[in-house]
Design a protein around this motif. Structure first.
Motif, short mmCIF file in Angstrom:
data_model
loop_
_atom_site.label_atom_id
_atom_site.label_comp_id
_atom_site.label_asym_id
_atom_site.label_seq_id
_atom_site.Cartn_x
_atom_site.Cartn_y
_atom_site.Cartn_z
N LEU A 20 0.83 -1.20 0.00
CA LEU A 20 0.00 0.00 0.00
C LEU A 20 0.87 1.25 0.00
N GLN A 21 1.93 1.24 0.79
CA GLN A 21 2.86 2.37 0.83
C GLN A 21 3.42 2.66 -0.56
N LYS A 22 3.90 1.60 -1.22
CA LYS A 22 4.52 1.77 -2.54
C LYS A 22 3.52 2.29 -3.57
N VAL A 23 2.33 1.68 -3.59
CA VAL A 23 1.32 2.07 -4.58
C VAL A 23 0.87 3.51 -4.37
N LEU A 24 0.65 3.88 -3.12
CA LEU A 24 0.12 5.22 -2.81
C LEU A 24 1.21 6.28 -2.66
N GLY A 25 2.46 5.83 -2.43
CA GLY A 25 3.56 6.79 -2.25
C GLY A 25 3.42 7.59 -0.96
N ILE A 26 2.96 6.91 0.11
CA ILE A 26 2.80 7.58 1.40
C ILE A 26 3.51 6.77 2.48
N SER A 27 3.67 7.37 3.66
CA SER A 27 4.41 6.73 4.74
C SER A 27 3.63 5.59 5.37
N LYS A 28 4.35 4.72 6.08
CA LYS A 28 3.73 3.61 6.80
C LYS A 28 2.76 4.14 7.84
#
Length: 193
Positions: free
Chosen positions: A27-35
């Motif tokens: 999810l982090q990679k796909v959305l480009g947001i922090s854990k």
């Protein structure tokens, strides 16, 4: 991006990941947001799903997240399984069946390469309807399952052998092959209604 939109995207990704599920890292990679942001959004979604007027929930198993139904509604899901399903198949199932019929034996990964999308659900539908079956394992890394059509496939489409499938056009374009096969299977699908 707004919080509501991020939650909607996460919900869609959970749904699209199906039985395989999705990890927080994915999810982090796909959305480009922090854990931390992903964790916060997941907690909000989980809280929203806890309401009585919601029928789904997020389940975590071995750090893989799944969108699933609530156990308190299980009696209704059992009833659904008892109700006869329509004989009509989805477009995805028809495409997958056409690919398997013409390219068998074939692995799920090879099917997905041809279709360009995940094919877990169409394959499961076809296995459930006994139109395809496991015919062995491919001698490659991981020994993936090979699928082929079943005797029920022949009966369902009124064929005595696979030789009776219409010939594919002489082309190297996978789209043309899929369209031709789809037309054949749609014709039978329409006749069964």
């Amino acid at each position: 991006m707004e919080v509501a939109e991020l939650k909607a995207i996460i919900e869609g990704l959970l749904f699209a990941s199906g039985d395989e599920g999705i990890t927080v890292k994915q999810l982090q990679k796909v959305l480009g947001i922090s854990k931390e942001t992903v964790d916060h959004l997941l907690e909000e979604l989980k809280y929203e799903y806890e309401r009585r007027d919601r029928g789904i929930m997020i389940m975590s198993s071995n750090e893989v997240l799944h969108l699933t139904t609530k156990p308190e509604h299980s009696d209704y899901y059992k009833k659904l399984l008892e109700v006869p399903q329509s004989s009509r198949m989805s477009q995805a199932a028809l495409e997958t069946l056409a690919i398997i019929a013409y390219r068998q034996p074939i692995t799920k990964t090879e099917i997905e390469d041809i279709r360009g999308v995940k094919s877990d659900r169409p394959i499961q539908t076809l296995v459930t309807r006994s139109l395809i079956e496991e015919v062995g394992r491919k001698e490659s890394v991981g020994k993936p399952i090979l699928f082929g059509t079943s005797k029920e496939f022949l009966t369902y489409f009124g064929l005595t052998s696979l030789d009776e499938l219409p010939p594919l056009p002489d082309t190297d374009e996978p789209e043309d092959i899929n369209q031709e096969a789809d037309l054949f299977f749609e014709r039978f699908n329409d006749e069964l209604e």
